[in-house]
Design a protein around this motif. Structure first.
Motif, short mmCIF file in Angstrom:
data_model
loop_
_atom_site.label_atom_id
_atom_site.label_comp_id
_atom_site.label_asym_id
_atom_site.label_seq_id
_atom_site.Cartn_x
_atom_site.Cartn_y
_atom_site.Cartn_z
N ASN A 24 0.81 -1.23 0.00
CA ASN A 24 0.00 0.00 0.00
C ASN A 24 0.84 1.28 0.00
O ASN A 24 0.77 2.11 0.91
CB ASN A 24 -0.95 0.02 1.21
CG ASN A 24 -1.87 -1.18 1.24
OD1 ASN A 24 -2.46 -1.54 0.23
ND2 ASN A 24 -1.97 -1.81 2.40
N PRO A 25 1.66 1.45 -1.03
CA PRO A 25 2.54 2.62 -1.07
C PRO A 25 1.75 3.92 -1.26
O PRO A 25 0.62 3.91 -1.74
CB PRO A 25 3.43 2.35 -2.28
CG PRO A 25 2.57 1.51 -3.19
CD PRO A 25 1.78 0.62 -2.26
N THR A 26 2.37 5.00 -0.87
CA THR A 26 1.78 6.32 -1.11
C THR A 26 1.75 6.59 -2.61
O THR A 26 2.74 6.38 -3.31
CB THR A 26 2.61 7.42 -0.41
OG1 THR A 26 2.68 7.13 0.97
CG2 THR A 26 1.99 8.79 -0.62
N THR A 27 0.60 7.04 -3.11
CA THR A 27 0.45 7.31 -4.53
C THR A 27 -0.20 8.68 -4.71
O THR A 27 -0.59 9.33 -3.75
CB THR A 27 -0.42 6.24 -5.21
OG1 THR A 27 -1.73 6.24 -4.61
CG2 THR A 27 0.20 4.86 -5.09
N ILE A 28 -0.33 9.08 -5.97
CA ILE A 28 -0.97 10.35 -6.29
C ILE A 28 -1.66 10.21 -7.63
O ILE A 28 -1.34 9.32 -8.42
CB ILE A 28 0.07 11.50 -6.30
CG1 ILE A 28 -0.62 12.86 -6.16
CG2 ILE A 28 0.96 11.43 -7.54
CD1 ILE A 28 0.30 13.97 -5.75
#
Length: 322
Positions: free
Chosen positions: A271-275
């Protein structure tokens, strides 16, 4: 009193006088301002701004501010207008004529032209009974507070008030039209401001450049992918192609023991940080700084979690962000 103290006292007095005059202007705004605003909103053409001398310099800035915030505008020099540039003014336009005294003779032909061809005229002056204001359809009155020089000769307070009135018009029109950062970027693609208004999609890497591996990929192959794509990371996807994790240098260090016997899913951070691609790049920089990371995967905004791009901090630094 020393020269330094005298100079500073004078400078502070000028700024204080102008600040007080701005307070008076703000309090004095009334329905006349609203009527002028509505007249501009009805224009099917452009706002033609005109003035002579210092009023002309301020007028150019007002026209530029209007044009850059969603209200088509153009400055027409009143002297040139008398020698053919009146042809730049057409039905559907609205004229904003600026004169502190309201008696600038250079404006006479321009004012007469608007009256002859029924072109709406807004007067901006400090004298309500002046020729300009009596001829105008709507009136923007600035308070007559003298000038900061002390003898009423050097345009200082009057030009500050005129500029502020123009800014008030431009921002009020902008807010009425819901003109936001997305629109602003269209008119300001260059320089630092253009960089601040860039979207993630404008800077991100896409397609074959993306370092991606499947969850069951052996780490020996994942390392090759990380090395080939040169971002120092790899995204990890499930069977549907959705991004479920990321492999970073930190993950590699934490799994050094038996690394090559593991799969991408064993090593990844889930669940990596994304944009999203439509976020402002400046927002992406803020996220990276806050999370102390150097890149962000860009995911499909439709909700599939498919990676559509990768934004690295170096991409942002290259255009002046960060």
């Amino acid at each position: 009193m020393t020269d330094t103290a005298t100079f500073l006292d004078t400078a502070r007095q000028v700024i204080t006088d102008e600040a007080r005059a701005l307070d008076v202007l703000a309090e004095a705004l009334d329905d006349k301002f609203v009527r002028a605003l509505k007249l501009i909103l009805t224009a099917k053409g452009r706002i033609i701004v005109s003035g002579i001398g210092k009023s002309g310099h301020i007028g150019r800035k007002i026209a530029a501010t209007l044009a850059s915030t969603g209200t088509p505008a153009q400055f027409v020099h009143p002297a040139e207008a008398s020698h053919g540039d009146l042809g730049m003014i057409a039905k559907g336009d609205v004229v904003l004529a600026i004169s502190n005294s309201g008696e600038a003779p250079e404006l006479a032909n321009l004012v007469a032209y608007t009256r002859r061809f029924d072109i709406p005229l807004i007067g901006l002056s400090s004298r309500p009974d002046s020729t300009l204001m009596t001829q105008a359809d709507e009136h923007l009155l600035i308070p007559n507070r003298g000038e900061a020089c002390g003898f009423g000769m050097v345009p200082t307070i009057s030009t500050t008030l005129t500029l502020a009135m123009g800014d008030a018009l431009a921002v009020a029109l902008m807010k009425y039209r819901h003109f936001g950062p997305e629109n602003f970027r269209d008119f300001h693609p260059g320089g630092k401001l253009g960089a601040q208004l860039s979207k993630v999609r404008d800077l991100m890497h896409v397609g074959e450049a993306l370092p991606m591996v499947a969850a069951d990929t052996p780490m020996s192959e994942a390392l090759l992918e990380i090395s080939r794509k040169s971002f120092g990371v790899a995204g990890v996807t499930d069977a549907s192609g959705a991004l479920i994790g990321i492999i970073t240098d930190g993950d590699l260090r934490r799994h050094m023991a038996g690394l090559l016997s593991q799969t991408a899913k064993d090593v990844m951070t889930a669940n990596p940080t994304t944009i999203g691609p439509d976020a402002l790049a400046e927002q992406a920089v803020a996220v990276m700084n806050r999370r102390k990371i150097t890149c962000l995967f860009v995911v499909d905004p439709a909700g599939s979690r498919n990676a559509v791009g990768l934004l690295h901090i170096h991409d942002c630094l290259r255009v002046g962000l960060g």
